[in-house]
Design a protein around this motif. Structure first.
Motif, PDB file in Angstrom:
ATOM      1  N   LEU A   1      30.076 -11.336 -16.818  1.00  0.00           N
ATOM      2  CA  LEU A   1      29.760 -12.200 -15.688  1.00  0.00           C
ATOM      3  C   LEU A   1      30.642 -13.445 -15.686  1.00  0.00           C
ATOM      4  CD1 LEU A   1      25.862 -11.950 -15.610  1.00  0.00           C
ATOM      5  CD2 LEU A   1      27.484 -11.038 -13.937  1.00  0.00           C
TER       6      LEU A   1
ATOM      7  N   ARG B   1      32.905 -14.697 -12.741  1.00  0.00           N
ATOM      8  CA  ARG B   1      32.882 -16.084 -12.281  1.00  0.00           C
ATOM      9  C   ARG B   1      34.303 -16.635 -12.155  1.00  0.00           C
ATOM     10  NH1 ARG B   1      33.163 -21.106 -14.676  1.00  0.00           N
ATOM     11  NH2 ARG B   1      31.818 -22.753 -13.824  1.00  0.00           N
TER      12      ARG B   1
ATOM     13  N   ASN C   1      25.963 -18.045 -15.188  1.00  0.00           N
ATOM     14  CA  ASN C   1      27.055 -17.378 -14.483  1.00  0.00           C
ATOM     15  C   ASN C   1      26.620 -16.851 -13.120  1.00  0.00           C
ATOM     16  OD1 ASN C   1      29.197 -17.680 -16.358  1.00  0.00           O
ATOM     17  ND2 ASN C   1      28.319 -16.079 -17.639  1.00  0.00           N
ATOM     18  N   ILE C   2      25.415 -16.310 -13.045  1.00  0.00           N
ATOM     19  CA  ILE C   2      24.930 -15.777 -11.765  1.00  0.00           C
ATOM     20  C   ILE C   2      24.820 -16.887 -10.722  1.00  0.00           C
ATOM     21  CG2 ILE C   2      22.924 -14.764 -10.617  1.00  0.00           C
ATOM     22  CD1 ILE C   2      22.459 -13.105 -13.154  1.00  0.00           C
TER      23      ILE C   2
END
Length: 575
Positions: free
Chosen positions: A58, A62, A202-203
């Protein structure tokens, strides 16, 4: 700390030390893979490795979204890079290293005492108060801090960097809270949440950066940024760190931690911890001086280069290269390091010199097998790997980042060894002993970076800084091993470590040669652009790995069996 910035949001360099994943260390033994110290370490390492792997994936997504939104070189990319690194650098200086060097050994001992939770409560309270005060003061000082780390020609870029800094510096408090709570969880044997929390970060960041791109497209010129754009971009980065810290709170109760606000450190036993913290601060401050020089040189590089400034590596290019450099370390070294550091601290506290020596030797040998292959792979595959990461960028920025990756990758094995030596110092709470080594390392980074600026073209300034970092890791390992020899009874199993590294080094050179020839063939006859990069990474990666493993077998490297043993046993058990 070297002259680098390690984002605490992804726990890439937490205290710990790599160890032998097969044999019990320091004479300890466990009943099987599911119980006892050995099984606990293995489960913890496996859980952390999976969390780190998902976080890394992730994290690279990003970086891809970040590159699409603001590019990998140029004014906006470099402005955000400096501003978003400020809380990371400040955390490492004011809290990160101090907490890492102090907290785990102190908490391990605290939970062995009747009043252990009270001690932990006071430590957490003091840490939260310190972080809050520092975050407020340093946010107000954002313009000064930006001027210290950046030296671009553009006033608009300085203004944009400062605006980003006001949004990003408050991350300092939440990075600190994440580290405090995460290390307490580690000390209680709950390793997973600390490594999985960055997934949330990160999400959130990906969503925010993606929304920015949907609304405004790629904005890479400083003059084109407005207040709303800055708020969304900087706010998304900070909100991710906030969520990363908050997500740990529910796991504290599940781990048996009942935190209460307790003020006052008098009589809490923090005096010794404060001494360790002071010397850790000194060591980090020395490393920070090196980082400041690297950051200022990197920010100045694009301004004086002939040709497009976007083809010259700056601060953002340094960040992308460093993320690739840290990937092997974070996936393997840190995962085992964090799980084993509690044991290493206990060995040091109990005076088990043989146990610490065994952990150090085994860690150096086993981790060295991986980092030698990973370093060779990054050198050979630097361009296609960067192409995957920066798929939306033209060839100029890709080449700029790839050059820095190569300069850093040659030092990856030494970085792994230096990290292991650091953990031994931390286990003995001897931050003072590391200071002479850190001074020498910082001197190499500063001298090498300034020499690169004086002698090399602008395009090579950041690569020169990366190469000086690699040299500093080699020097740091040599000096640290010499110093640790006296502490560990006059011997550190150095001959065994050197033999293993020499054989693995020959195998890595063979793998690099075969891999490079394969890469040339694929470039000549295979597809280009993104599809070609995917094919090159996949095929060359497999070819190099098989060549390396075969060479290790031929050279009778025993540690290979130790490294692959758990995997082979599990495969046989499932048949």
């Amino acid at each position: 700390m070297s002259a680098t910035s390690v984002p605490p949001g992804d726990p890439q360099d937490v205290p710990g030390g790599p160890g032998d994943p097969v044999e019990p260390l320091g004479g300890e033994s466990g009943a099987d893979d599911r119980t006892g110290p050995r099984g606990g370490v293995r489960r913890g390492a496996a859980l952390m490795a999976s969390g780190t792997a998902v976080s890394r994936l992730l994290g690279f997504l990003r970086l891809m979204v970040l590159g699409v939104a603001i590019g990998a070189t140029g004014q906006a990319a470099d402005a955000f890079s400096v501003a978003n690194k400020l809380p990371n650098v400040l955390f490492m200086l004011l809290a990160g290293g101090v907490l890492n060097a102090v907290l785990v050994p102190q908490v391990v001992r605290a939970y062995k005492r009747h009043a252990g939770q009270e001690y932990v409560d006071r430590l957490l309270t003091f840490g939260f108060a310190l972080l809050a005060g520092a975050s407020v003061l340093l946010t107000l000082a954002a313009p000064v801090l930006v001027r210290v780390l950046a030296d671009p020609d553009s006033d608009a870029q300085i203004a944009l960097t400062t605006a980003f800094a006001y949004w990003c510096i408050p991350q300092l408090f939440f990075y600190g809270a994440y580290a405090l709570l995460g290390q307490v969880l580690n000390a209680r044997g709950s390793f997973g949440p600390y490594m999985w929390a960055p997934v949330v970060n990160n999400i959130v960041s990906i969503a925010g950066f993606g929304l920015f791109y949907v609304l405004w497209g790629q904005v890479d010129v400083a003059e084109e940024w407005g207040a709303g754009q800055i708020a969304l971009f900087g706010g998304s980065a900070t909100l991710g760190v906030v969520c990363q810290a908050i997500v740990l709170v529910p796991f504290l109760r599940r781990a048996g931690v009942r935190y209460r606000w307790r003020w006052g450190v008098r009589g809490s036993g923090l005096g010794r911890a404060g001494n360790v913290a002071t010397w850790t601060f000194v060591g980090l401050a020395i490393g920070l001086l090196g980082y400041v020089v690297v950051s200022r040189v990197a920010s100045a590089a694009p301004g004086g280069a002939a040709g497009p400034a976007t083809d010259v590596a700056g601060n953002a290019a340094y960040d992308y290269a460093f993320a690739l450099f840290m990937l092997p370390h974070s996936l393997v070294t840190v995962s085992l390091a964090t799980a084993l550091f509690t044991r290493l601290s206990a060995q040091a506290h109990d005076g088990d010199v043989a146990g610490v020596r065994g952990s150090l030797s085994s860690g150096l040998r086993v981790v060295g097998l991986f980092t030698l292959l990973a370093g060779a792979g990054l050198v050979v595959l630097a361009e296609p790997v960067v192409r995957l990461l920066l798929f939306s960028q033209p060839q100029g920025p890709v080449d700029a980042v790839a050059g820095v990756v190569i300069a850093m990758a040659v030092g990856l094995p030494a970085f792994g060894a230096w990290s292991m030596c650091q953990r031994v110092y931390y286990a003995y709470e001897d931050a003072k002993g590391m200071v002479p080594v850190q001074i020498a390392m910082a001197a190499v980074v500063v001298a090498g970076t300034l020499l690169a600026q004086a002698l090399l073209p602008h395009r090579a300034w950041v690569a020169g800084a990366g190469l000086s970092m690699s040299v500093s890791y080699v020097l740091g390992t040599v000096l640290a091993m010499r110093a640790l020899r006296g502490r560990l009874g006059g011997r550190i199993d150095g001959a065994h470590v050197l033999r293993t590294h020499a054989r693995a080094g020959l195998a890595a050179l063979a793998a690099a040669g075969v891999g490079y020839v394969t890469l040339l063939a694929l470039r000549s006859y295979g597809p280009g652009d993104l599809a070609g990069a995917v094919l090159q990474c996949a095929v060359v990666g497999v070819v190099m790995s098989l060549t390396y493993l075969g060479a290790l077998r031929l050279l009778h490297v025993r540690e290979l069996d130790q490294l692959l043993g758990p995997v082979l046993r599990r495969l046989r058990a499932r048949r």
